[in-house]
Write an enzyme that holds these catalytic residues in place. Structure first.
Site, PDB file in Angstrom:
ATOM      1  N   ARG A   1      17.434   6.843 111.857  1.00  0.00           N
ATOM      2  CA  ARG A   1      18.099   5.975 110.881  1.00  0.00           C
ATOM      3  C   ARG A   1      18.174   6.709 109.542  1.00  0.00           C
ATOM      4  O   ARG A   1      17.229   7.386 109.126  1.00  0.00           O
ATOM      5  CB  ARG A   1      17.343   4.645 110.707  1.00  0.00           C
ATOM      6  CG  ARG A   1      17.504   3.668 111.868  1.00  0.00           C
ATOM      7  CD  ARG A   1      18.931   3.136 111.970  1.00  0.00           C
ATOM      8  NE  ARG A   1      19.101   2.174 113.053  1.00  0.00           N
ATOM      9  CZ  ARG A   1      19.505   2.486 114.277  1.00  0.00           C
ATOM     10  NH1 ARG A   1      19.760   3.748 114.580  1.00  0.00           N
ATOM     11  NH2 ARG A   1      19.650   1.544 115.188  1.00  0.00           N
TER      12      ARG A   1
ATOM     13  N   ASP B   1      22.261  13.087 112.083  1.00  0.00           N
ATOM     14  CA  ASP B   1      23.253  12.323 112.848  1.00  0.00           C
ATOM     15  C   ASP B   1      23.409  10.928 112.250  1.00  0.00           C
ATOM     16  O   ASP B   1      24.217  10.138 112.711  1.00  0.00           O
ATOM     17  CB  ASP B   1      22.811  12.221 114.313  1.00  0.00           C
ATOM     18  CG  ASP B   1      23.838  11.539 115.198  1.00  0.00           C
ATOM     19  OD1 ASP B   1      24.987  12.015 115.241  1.00  0.00           O
ATOM     20  OD2 ASP B   1      23.504  10.521 115.833  1.00  0.00           O
TER      21      ASP B   1
ATOM     22  N   GLU C   1      26.089   5.407 105.678  1.00  0.00           N
ATOM     23  CA  GLU C   1      27.058   5.760 106.710  1.00  0.00           C
ATOM     24  C   GLU C   1      28.058   4.658 107.042  1.00  0.00           C
ATOM     25  O   GLU C   1      29.124   4.939 107.602  1.00  0.00           O
ATOM     26  CB  GLU C   1      26.344   6.182 107.990  1.00  0.00           C
ATOM     27  CG  GLU C   1      25.628   5.063 108.723  1.00  0.00           C
ATOM     28  CD  GLU C   1      24.997   5.553 110.021  1.00  0.00           C
ATOM     29  OE1 GLU C   1      25.355   5.009 111.068  1.00  0.00           O
ATOM     30  OE2 GLU C   1      24.154   6.463 109.989  1.00  0.00           O
TER      31      GLU C   1
ATOM     32  N   HIS D   1      26.706   9.921 113.885  1.00  0.00           N
ATOM     33  CA  HIS D   1      26.006   8.925 114.695  1.00  0.00           C
ATOM     34  C   HIS D   1      26.480   8.973 116.149  1.00  0.00           C
ATOM     35  O   HIS D   1      26.799   7.950 116.766  1.00  0.00           O
ATOM     36  CB  HIS D   1      26.205   7.519 114.118  1.00  0.00           C
ATOM     37  CG  HIS D   1      25.045   6.611 114.383  1.00  0.00           C
ATOM     38  ND1 HIS D   1      24.411   5.900 113.394  1.00  0.00           N
ATOM     39  CD2 HIS D   1      24.382   6.309 115.528  1.00  0.00           C
ATOM     40  CE1 HIS D   1      23.427   5.182 113.921  1.00  0.00           C
ATOM     41  NE2 HIS D   1      23.391   5.421 115.219  1.00  0.00           N
TER      42      HIS D   1
END
Length: 337
Positions: A239, A263, A268, A300
């Site tokens: 996260r 990622d 985001e 992600h």
């Protein structure tokens, strides 16, 4: 086929969500409504006679949204992800809305992506690919290091952390782990549990696999970076809020952090899962991050395998069926309230 009618409204849905959920739904015959927009106060009018709402990682399920959903007679929230930091569970409980998630969906998918990021940053295969396509076969600037006998720190040894630790162990690395609950299976194969401070001090590579809760928010910050080895590699496939991005940028500028692979990103929801190739991105922080040659950003996608999507769809619909039928859950970790 259960042939049970339930209406489920999806938010933040993409074509691949529809593909896998429609396939899984042949067993349940639910009515599925898909919207690609994020769930928030601005889109509540889209919900019409739904029994359940299916949300993803960047949908906002705060008290205001949950209260509005309750007034629309929504009984269930299905999170098609493992994390649940984006929902106010106390508010949901107060309103009598039941919540489920997908606690484990091919943990190897995320673990393998974390290792892919390590290998890419280290051996610079992304840069080599672009060079060769331009007929540049020089090796200058592409030197990496052996993972063999390096120390890799794993923060969080749930399903994904366990899968990652086993993969890393296969490279012949020394694995340090930190978690509030130690995994005996990992200890049996030679993985060492230690304090967080010791892990920071000893690790050449640190990979984050813990949930985002109050205690882990900005776990990677100015103070913790100071405790790490110079030239450390940090990988985050968990996260975005685990990392204080401004502190990491300073660590990169100071050459204390040698490599960063993310990622996930704290802001985001305004960027990821969208095509912004024709847009001027106003987020100066992500632009600054992407300007570093030793930073790798993916959007992600660590979870994004066919096996994981199939499991997410099946588990989510199965949970909703169990809620409505008041059946016992095979995996009680799927139920939040």
């Amino acid at each position: 086929m259960y042939l049970y009618e339930m209406k489920v409204t999806f938010f933040s849905s993409k074509p691949y969500d529809k593909e896998f959920f429609d396939k899984a739904n042949k067993k349940f015959n639910f009515e599925l409504d898909y919207f690609d927009t994020h769930l928030g106060p601005h889109v509540l009018n889209l919900i019409d006679h739904s029994d359940a709402v299916c949300a993803f990682v960047n949908d906002k399920l705060n008290a205001e949204v949950l209260e509005a959903l309750s007034k629309k007679s929504v009984k269930y929230i299905a999170l098609r992800c493992a994390g649940f930091n984006n929902i106010d569970l106390e508010a949901a409980k107060h309103l009598g809305i039941r919540v489920c998630r997908v606690p484990a969906y091919s943990p190897e998918a995320v673990a393998e992506h974390a290792m892919a990021m390590i290998l890419t940053l280290n051996r610079k295969t992304h840069k080599a690919y672009n060079r060769v396509r331009e007929q540049n076969f020089a090796l200058n600037g592409l030197m990496g290091f052996n993972l063999y006998q390096k120390t890799i720190g794993v923060i969080g040894t749930g399903n994904i952390g366990v899968a990652f630790a086993k993969i890393a162990k296969g490279f012949g690395a020394r694995i340090l782990a930190f978690d509030i609950a130690e995994n005996q299976q990992l200890k049996d194969i030679g993985i060492e549990y230690c304090s967080l401070e010791h892990l920071f001090a000893e690790s050449d590579i640190i990979s984050l696999h813990c949930p985002l809760i109050e205690a882990t928010h900005h776990l990677i910050n100015k103070d913790s970076i100071r405790k790490m080895k110079k030239n450390v590699m940090i990988i985050n496939t968990s996260r975005g809020g685990l990392i204080d991005t401004k502190a990491v940028i300073q660590g990169l500028k100071d050459h204390h952090i040698g490599y960063l692979g993310i990622d996930v990103y704290e802001q985001e929801e305004k960027l990821f899962f969208r095509d912004l190739s024709q847009t001027i991105i106003e987020d100066d922080t992500i632009q600054r991050l992407m300007s570093f040659p030793n930073v790798l950003v993916t959007a992600h996608q660590a979870f994004f395998t066919a096996e994981a999507l199939e499991q997410i769809a099946n588990t989510t619909l199965e949970s909703l069926y169990h809620f409505e039928k008041s059946n016992d859950f095979e995996n009680p970790n799927a139920v939040l309230i």
